[in-house]
Scaffold this active site. Structure first.
Site, PDB file in Angstrom:
ATOM      1  N   HIS A  61       2.100   5.946  -4.190  1.00 24.74           N
ATOM      2  CA  HIS A  61       0.690   5.317  -4.236  1.00 24.74           C
ATOM      3  C   HIS A  61       0.188   5.455  -2.898  1.00 24.74           C
ATOM      4  CE1 HIS A  61       2.964   2.000  -2.781  1.00 24.74           C
ATOM      5  NE2 HIS A  61       1.720   1.137  -2.463  1.00 24.74           N
ATOM      6  N   HIS A  63      -1.293   3.254  -0.297  1.00 27.89           N
ATOM      7  CA  HIS A  63      -1.503   2.571   0.627  1.00 27.89           C
ATOM      8  C   HIS A  63      -0.959   2.864   1.759  1.00 27.89           C
ATOM      9  CE1 HIS A  63      -1.946  -1.434  -2.384  1.00 27.89           C
ATOM     10  NE2 HIS A  63      -3.131  -0.912  -2.013  1.00 27.89           N
ATOM     11  N   ASP A  65       1.073   2.082   4.287  1.00 29.61           N
ATOM     12  CA  ASP A  65       2.557   2.025   4.669  1.00 29.61           C
ATOM     13  C   ASP A  65       3.326   3.157   3.868  1.00 29.61           C
ATOM     14  OD1 ASP A  65       1.899   0.585   2.341  1.00 29.61           O
ATOM     15  OD2 ASP A  65       3.530  -0.821   2.822  1.00 29.61           O
ATOM     16  N   HIS A  66       2.692   3.832   2.995  1.00 32.22           N
ATOM     17  CA  HIS A  66       3.575   4.981   2.182  1.00 32.22           C
ATOM     18  C   HIS A  66       2.807   6.341   2.320  1.00 32.22           C
ATOM     19  CE1 HIS A  66       5.633   2.051  -0.346  1.00 32.22           C
ATOM     20  NE2 HIS A  66       4.415   1.234   0.013  1.00 32.22           N
ATOM     21  N   HIS A 138       1.279  -2.221 -10.001  1.00 31.48           N
ATOM     22  CA  HIS A 138       1.111  -2.616  -8.691  1.00 31.48           C
ATOM     23  C   HIS A 138      -0.560  -2.899  -8.885  1.00 31.48           C
ATOM     24  CE1 HIS A 138       1.286  -3.459  -4.526  1.00 31.48           C
ATOM     25  NE2 HIS A 138       1.018  -2.283  -4.109  1.00 31.48           N
ATOM     26  N   ASP A 206       6.813  -1.105  -4.748  1.00 33.00           N
ATOM     27  CA  ASP A 206       5.457  -1.928  -5.109  1.00 33.00           C
ATOM     28  C   ASP A 206       4.949  -1.861  -6.462  1.00 33.00           C
ATOM     29  OD1 ASP A 206       5.691  -0.929  -2.161  1.00 33.00           O
ATOM     30  OD2 ASP A 206       3.590  -1.103  -2.047  1.00 33.00           O
ATOM     31  N   HIS A 265      11.830  -1.427   1.053  1.00 33.33           N
ATOM     32  CA  HIS A 265      10.386  -1.989   1.159  1.00 33.33           C
ATOM     33  C   HIS A 265      10.416  -3.656   1.488  1.00 33.33           C
ATOM     34  CE1 HIS A 265       6.111  -2.717   0.157  1.00 33.33           C
ATOM     35  NE2 HIS A 265       6.063  -1.429   0.596  1.00 33.33           N
TER      36      HIS A 265
END
Length: 303
Positions: A61, A63, A65-66, A138, A206, A265
């Site tokens: 996805h 976000h 942090d990814h 998520h 997530d 994670h």
């Protein structure tokens, strides 16, 4: 054989001892990256692996942090004079998101091929790897991934000889090719035994637990799964933000009958993940706390 490296195990923000989420698969001279959080390039350097052969990047996805490590990764590939196309796979919006990030990486000497996932599930085939994307739960559109290699049955010499198939065709049939000759057509199923167990890695992060995760992860050699919180009292927080606890991930591993579970994670507040593992292993004994650089070499069973 599949080489697996958990490059980054952090969620939300990078820490001095933990980079953000990323996992790399190497197979037969090619590499596949799942997620590209901040610090992925440093994690690769620390591991001694190179970004130069990365052929595919899959995103769970969008976000930060990814995906926040992507612009720098693209620039590094370009500075290494890469000319081969790079395939990116991800949820709807992939092209828009990546083009926005490319404002700071506009000039690249290679083509980017965008493959947006359009449904609840979708399969891709790249360089002998089968990639299966499946939707998880998520607070934004998010997917898990299965990466697998199939394995055909053993070549049956007696069958080939009984059918009078010339030796020069054996190798092609063993590789799964159909061979047309003057005397007729030969297909792989005529000379191969039953398919053998292949290799499978499932990567999920997530999300809340879902039956879809159990279904897709079933029988995996390695299940890499989010464990945002180790503290049992944070289960309600995990529910609120649509993440998982260590214990929920272990329960999924048990239900899916996987061979091994790696947790990843982690919340920035989680300092010593290993402290919680004795309780986790009561649910699923083959569970391990992931750490940056954790590696596995998966090999075919010899039947």
């Amino acid at each position: 054989m599949l080489d697996i490296c958990l490059l980054g195990t952090g969620g939300m923000m990078p820490l001095p001892y933990r980079w953000l989420t990323s996992m790399m698969v190497r197979y037969n001279g090619m590499s596949l990256l799942v997620d590209c959080g901040e610090g992925t390039q440093v994690a690769l350097k620390e591991k001694g692996w190179s970004p130069k052969p990365i052929d595919v990047i899959c995103f769970t996805h969008y976000h930060a942090d990814h995906i926040s490590g992507l612009p720098g990764m693209l620039l590094t590939m370009g500075n290494a004079e890469r000319t081969e196309p790079l395939t990116l796979i991800g949820p709807k919006g992939l092209t828009r998101v990546v083009n926005a990030l490319r404002v700071i990486a506009p000039e690249l000497p290679f083509e980017i091929v965008y493959r947006e996932i359009t449904g609840p599930e979708e399969s891709f085939s790249v360089g002998g790897l089968k990639i299966e994307a499946f939707r998880v739960n998520h607070n934004v559109l998010c997917y898990g991934y299965c990466v697998s290699i199939g394995r055909s049955g053993r070549f049956q010499l007696e069958k080939a000889q009984a059918l009078g198939i010339d030796k020069k065709y054996w190798n092609r049939l063993q590789k799964g090719e159909i061979v047309d000759t003057e005397t007729g057509r030969y297909t792989p199923d005529m000379v191969l035994g039953a398919p053998r167990r292949g290799l499978k890695v499932t990567y999920v992060t997530d999300t809340r637990p879902t039956e879809g995760i159990v279904t897709h992860a079933a029988g995996s050699d390695l299940f890499i799964c989010e464990g945002m919180y180790g503290e049992p009292e944070k289960r309600e927080k995990a529910k609120e933000y649509k993440h998982m606890t260590f214990y929920e991930a272990a329960d999924l591993a048990r239900k899916a009958d996987v061979r091994e579970l790696w947790l990843t994670h982690f919340s920035p507040s989680l300092v010593r993940a290993e402290e919680f593992m004795p309780q986790v292993r009561r649910i699923f004994p083959a569970a391990f706390a992931g750490k940056d650089g954790k590696t596995a070499e998966l090999v075919f069973e010899e039947a």
